[in-house]
Every structure is written in structure tokens, then in C-alpha cells.
Design a protein around this motif. Structure first.
Motif, mmCIF file in Angstrom:
data_model
loop_
_atom_site.group_PDB
_atom_site.id
_atom_site.type_symbol
_atom_site.label_atom_id
_atom_site.label_comp_id
_atom_site.label_asym_id
_atom_site.label_seq_id
_atom_site.Cartn_x
_atom_site.Cartn_y
_atom_site.Cartn_z
ATOM 1 N N GLY A 134 0.830 -1.274 0.080
ATOM 2 C CA GLY A 134 -0.079 0.106 -0.031
ATOM 3 C C GLY A 134 0.788 1.398 0.107
ATOM 4 N N SER A 135 2.152 1.491 0.911
ATOM 5 C CA SER A 135 2.651 2.234 0.872
ATOM 6 C C SER A 135 3.512 2.865 -0.564
ATOM 7 N N LEU A 136 3.903 1.678 -1.168
ATOM 8 C CA LEU A 136 4.411 1.879 -2.770
ATOM 9 C C LEU A 136 3.355 2.293 -3.484
ATOM 10 N N LYS A 137 2.119 1.883 -3.489
ATOM 11 C CA LYS A 137 1.044 2.447 -4.471
ATOM 12 C C LYS A 137 0.892 3.897 -4.098
ATOM 13 N N THR A 138 0.805 4.148 -2.793
ATOM 14 C CA THR A 138 0.387 5.571 -2.684
ATOM 15 C C THR A 138 1.537 6.614 -2.988
ATOM 16 N N HIS A 139 2.822 6.001 -2.908
ATOM 17 C CA HIS A 139 4.057 6.764 -3.280
ATOM 18 C C HIS A 139 4.052 7.002 -4.882
ATOM 19 N N ALA A 140 3.653 5.919 -5.649
ATOM 20 C CA ALA A 140 3.721 6.050 -7.078
ATOM 21 C C ALA A 140 2.710 7.157 -7.463
ATOM 22 N N ALA A 141 1.364 7.195 -6.889
ATOM 23 C CA ALA A 141 0.285 8.116 -7.022
ATOM 24 C C ALA A 141 0.893 9.340 -6.872
ATOM 25 N N LYS A 142 1.446 9.700 -5.720
ATOM 26 C CA LYS A 142 1.887 10.920 -5.498
ATOM 27 C C LYS A 142 2.779 11.557 -6.500
ATOM 28 N N MET A 143 3.790 10.553 -6.977
ATOM 29 C CA MET A 143 4.719 10.941 -7.985
ATOM 30 C C MET A 143 4.251 11.137 -9.112
ATOM 31 N N ALA A 144 2.935 10.594 -9.631
ATOM 32 C CA ALA A 144 2.292 10.688 -10.866
ATOM 33 C C ALA A 144 1.514 11.928 -10.680
ATOM 34 N N ASP A 145 0.878 12.367 -9.582
ATOM 35 C CA ASP A 145 0.213 13.660 -9.380
ATOM 36 C C ASP A 145 0.854 14.690 -9.315
ATOM 37 N N THR A 146 1.951 14.483 -8.508
ATOM 38 C CA THR A 146 2.695 15.934 -8.269
ATOM 39 C C THR A 146 3.861 16.465 -9.281
ATOM 40 N N TYR A 147 4.270 15.206 -9.885
ATOM 41 C CA TYR A 147 5.410 15.313 -10.899
ATOM 42 C C TYR A 147 5.227 14.917 -12.281
ATOM 43 N N GLY A 148 4.178 14.253 -12.357
ATOM 44 C CA GLY A 148 3.973 13.651 -13.800
ATOM 45 C C GLY A 148 4.724 12.560 -14.183
ATOM 46 N N TYR A 149 5.397 11.939 -13.016
ATOM 47 C CA TYR A 149 6.462 11.029 -12.961
ATOM 48 C C TYR A 149 5.800 9.509 -12.856
ATOM 49 N N GLU A 150 5.701 9.046 -13.822
ATOM 50 C CA GLU A 150 5.341 7.396 -13.545
ATOM 51 C C GLU A 150 6.066 6.376 -13.073
ATOM 52 N N LEU A 151 5.625 5.731 -12.116
ATOM 53 C CA LEU A 151 6.496 4.525 -11.557
ATOM 54 C C LEU A 151 5.363 3.498 -11.564
#
Length: 426
Positions: A134-151
Motif C-alpha cells: 500500500g505504501s508503494l502504491k501511495t508513493h507512485a500515485a503521489k509521484m504521478a500527481d505531483t510531478y507527472g513521473y510514472e512509476l
């Protein structure tokens, strides 16, 4: 050539030997330190037509810049929450964007200079050794939303389809991150600086400085450089030349080893060309090199360099604990290097006094942050931007001397214990 015996030294594409400084040389900017930060400053200034001199105590890339794991990915040694507490949320966002820009700068430089010897390979997998997807999915969503950076999120089955280990539970794959031969990259950048008219002197340790006047003077045993500006980019090998720098960092040793040629055995455990890192503080990082024939494995930190035999034993325990099937894999070579860490775990970038700049303390995430740090200092010197001021909250604070080193070692042991308990409970 005064390089330690590393895999990178043995596979060095450029054997050019540069002279030591002799006599008096004048320039616009003198840079002390021939690692990635210093060479990036020199490259950007030379591209703009300024006269630059680089003084390197040993050889270009001798320090951490030329003997690390070769990973190029965004981020800093400390986490985004800590950065936000120190600098504020908006500054933390801008700083992370800079770290992305730093990784892209390295990629662009490889492309623009056609540095095929750097052998860039895309892909970095960051893995958890306990069950918390769950923590990784949350981090990936934050990176996509904040920086447009896909993980890309990786579940246990995806990971274990390419990594034959029971240690890993969840992961994120960064397809924009990459890994490379850092020493070949540095040597190619040095050659480009010289092509543009810059001068690089090796075996030219700075032993004395006069920085108070309009003209800055840096002396070596063989000569001196007179310049309008001086930039210190010396990292974990900073000497006593500038006491404010010496007091502001901790030299932390890290370790790397490379295996014998055994492609079939390695493939039984690792079936990806991605670089791999785990979630632990100073955890394992590794990647296949030499076309899949060898395994490069790094990790662990200490506040004083251990003898080679001891570091090989420690790294092999980590490797075989993760991949028991690699127990027959022999280690061919191992080495250590010093990184520089500030107490706040962030780079220290700024102007110490008029015309005197520093760009250092990149331990833990160096190949992107040293590049962007050098670029920001060059921008400031050229009057193009003041983006370096984003690092103002992370100044040249006293690192604590011997007590700081002891505290750092105790903190590392504490984090190791926490990692052990979390994994044991998984």
C-alpha cells in the motif's frame, strides 16, 4: 594512473593522462575537485565561453563519482517529508523537480556527446523486503500527481518472475531511471571540457588558498591558479584547505564488489537488466554488468573504511542471504570509497563568500544531484538563474566531528536493527 583497482578502472575506455599544474595559470573560474559536480560546473562554463581550470588531487573521477554503483535516478539521500519540514512543501516540490532534471541532464549529456562507453541501461527496481504494498502504491500515485513521473507497481509474482529470491514482497519500477559506467562518463565529460578550451590538471592537490580579495589564488605543490572565482567540489575527500567545508561533512565509507564471469549462474538468480535497490537504509544495490557476465553488488556503510577481506565477507553475506543459489559465485574484486554526508543529509550548494562557491555533500544519491548541483552553480556564475538558493536551508552546518561520526554509526546500527525486526515480522 592513480585510480584504485575497481571494475570501472579495469574497463576504462579513456587512458589519457593529464599533466600536473606547473607555474602560474590564470582563468575566470578555478574548480577544485574533478568529480561529477566539478566537471559539470566546468562543462557548463566552458560551453558558455568562460575560461576554466579544474584541479584534481588524483585523477578525474578518483573519488565517489567514479567508483559508485552507477545508478542515475531522482531523489536525495533524505526523504521528501524531511525536506518539506526543513524547507517547506513548495521548496521540497521544486527540489525534487531539480533531482529529476539532474538525472535527465546526465542522460542528455550521454546522448549529446555520444558517450557510448558509459553504456547506459534503462530501468531501476526499488524493492521492499516486507509486506507493505500500500505504501508503494501511495508513493507512485503521489509521484504521478505531483510531478507527472510514472512509476510501475510490481507485486510479488512480478518480482519473483525475474528475481529468484524469497526476500522481496513489493516494488516500484522506474523506467526513466538508468544505470551506467560512471567513470567512462566522467572521462568523456573531461575530454569535452578540454575540447572547449578548459584545462584540467591531475595530481594537483590544492594545498593553500587566498580567497579574500577580488582575485582568488589556489596553490598546489607545483604552481598556482589565479581566478575571479573559485568553486570547491571535493566531496568525501575534502582536505583541510577550507575549514568551513571540512567541518560541515562526515566522510562515510561504502563498499562494492564484482563477481567473476559466470553468466549462467547469475541468470539462475537475476533475470533482468534493471538495476536493483532495496528499501533498507544503506541497503543492497546491485546490477548485472559486462553484458550479463558479472554481478556488481554494493551496500553497507561505515564511518571508517574496512579492510578489503572484511568488506567482501560482509557483502557476500548480503548477496547469499538474498540469493542462496549464488553461494558458488566467486568475488573477483572489491573496493570502497568515501562519500560526504551533511548532518541534514542534503547537498550543500551555495556561495560561501563573494566569488567562492561550494557544491558538495552528495552522499547516497550522487549521480543525479551532483549533476544538477554543478549545473546550478554554473547558472549562478553566468547570471542565468538563482535556483541554487533552493538549497539555502541546507547550509554548511557543523557535522559534529568525531562525535558526529560516532552518532552516524550508532544511527546506522539502529536502522539496521529496525530493518531486521520489520523483515522478521513480515
Amino acid at each position: 594512473m592513480s585510480y584504485p583497482d575497481t571494475y570501472y578502472r579495469r574497463t576504462l575506455a579513456d587512458e589519457a593522462v593529464r599533466p600536473a599544474l606547473a607555474g602560474t595559470v590564470e582563468c575566470d573560474t578555478v574548480i577544485i575537485g574533478g568529480g561529477l559536480a566539478g566537471l559539470t560546473v566546468a562543462l557548463q562554463l566552458a560551453r558558455a565561453g568562460l575560461s576554466v581550470v579544474v584541479l584534481e588531487a588524483e585523477s578525474v573521477g578518483f573519488g565517489a563519482s567514479g567508483r559508485n554503483g552507477g545508478f542515475v535516478s531522482p531523489g536525495f539521500a533524505t526523504g521528501s517529508d524531511a525536506i518539506a519540514r526543513m524547507a517547506g512543501p513548495e521548496a521540497a516540490r521544486k527540489l525534487h523537480l531539480l533531482s529529476i532534471e539532474g538525472a535527465e541532464f546526465v542522460r542528455d549529456t550521454i546522448r549529446d556527446l555520444n558517450i557510448v562507453e558509459a553504456a547506459p541501461q534503462p530501468g531501476l527496481m526499488s524493492l521492499l523486503r516486507y509486506d507493505d504494498g500500500g505504501s508503494l502504491k501511495t508513493h507512485a500515485a503521489k509521484m504521478a500527481d505531483t510531478y507527472g513521473y510514472e512509476l510501475e507497481y510490481l507485486d510479488r509474482d512480478r518480482i519473483r518472475s525475474v528475481l529468484k529470491s524469497e526476500r522481496y514482497f513489493h516494488g516500484l519500477r522506474d523506467g526513466r531511471a538508468f544505470h551506467m559506467h560512471p567513470l567512462n562518463y566522467l572521462r568523456a565529460v573531461a575530454a569535452e571540457i578540454e575540447r572547449l578550451g578548459g584545462r584540467i590538471f591531475e595530481n594537483s592537490r590544492a594545498v593553500q588558498s587566498a580567497l579574500g580579495g577580488a582575485e582568488k589564488v589556489i596553490r598546489t605543490d607545483g604552481g598556482q591558479v589565479k581566478a575571479r572565482r573559485a568553486v570547491f567540489t571535493t566531496g568525501g575527500y575534502t582536505g583541510p584547505l577550507v575549514s568551513r567545508l571540512t567541518r560541515a561533512f562526515l566522510p562515510i565509507a561504502t563498499y562494492v564488489m564484482v563477481s567473476e564471469e559466470a553468466p549462467d549462474l547469475i541468470r539462475e538468480a537475476i533475470m533482468t537488466t534493471d538495476a536493483i535497490g532495496d528499501s533498507r537504509r544503506a541497503g543492497d544495490y546491485y546490477r548485472v554488468v559486462d553484458g550479463g557476465k558479472r554481478l556488481l553488488w554494493g551496500g553497507r556503510i561505515t564511518t571508517r573504511a574496512a579492510p578489503p577481506a572484511a568488506l567482501v565477507r560482509a557483502l557476500r553475506r548480503e548477496m547469499t542471504g538474498t540469493y542462496p543459489q549464488l553461494a558458488p559465485l566467486k568475488t573477483e574484486l572489491a573496493w570502497s570509497g568515501l562519500m560526504s554526508y551533511a548532518r541534514h543529509l542534503m547537498p550543500q550548494i551555495g556561495e560561501m563568500q563573494p566569488g567562492v562557491w561550494h557544491c558538495t555533500a552528495f552522499g547516497g544519491h550522487g549521480l543525479n544531484t551532483t549533476a544538477i548541483g554543478g549545473k546550478l552553480v554554473a547558472e549562478a556564475i553566468l547570471g542565468q538563474s538563482d535556483r541554487y538558493k533552493l538549497f539555502a536551508p541546507f547550509g554548511l552546518v557543523w557535522a559534529g566531528g568525531p562525535a558526529g561520526l560516532a552518532a552516524a554509526q550508532l544511527t546506522y546500527w539502529k536502522l539496521q536493527a529496525q530493518d531486521w525486526w520489520r523483515e522478521r515480522s513480515a
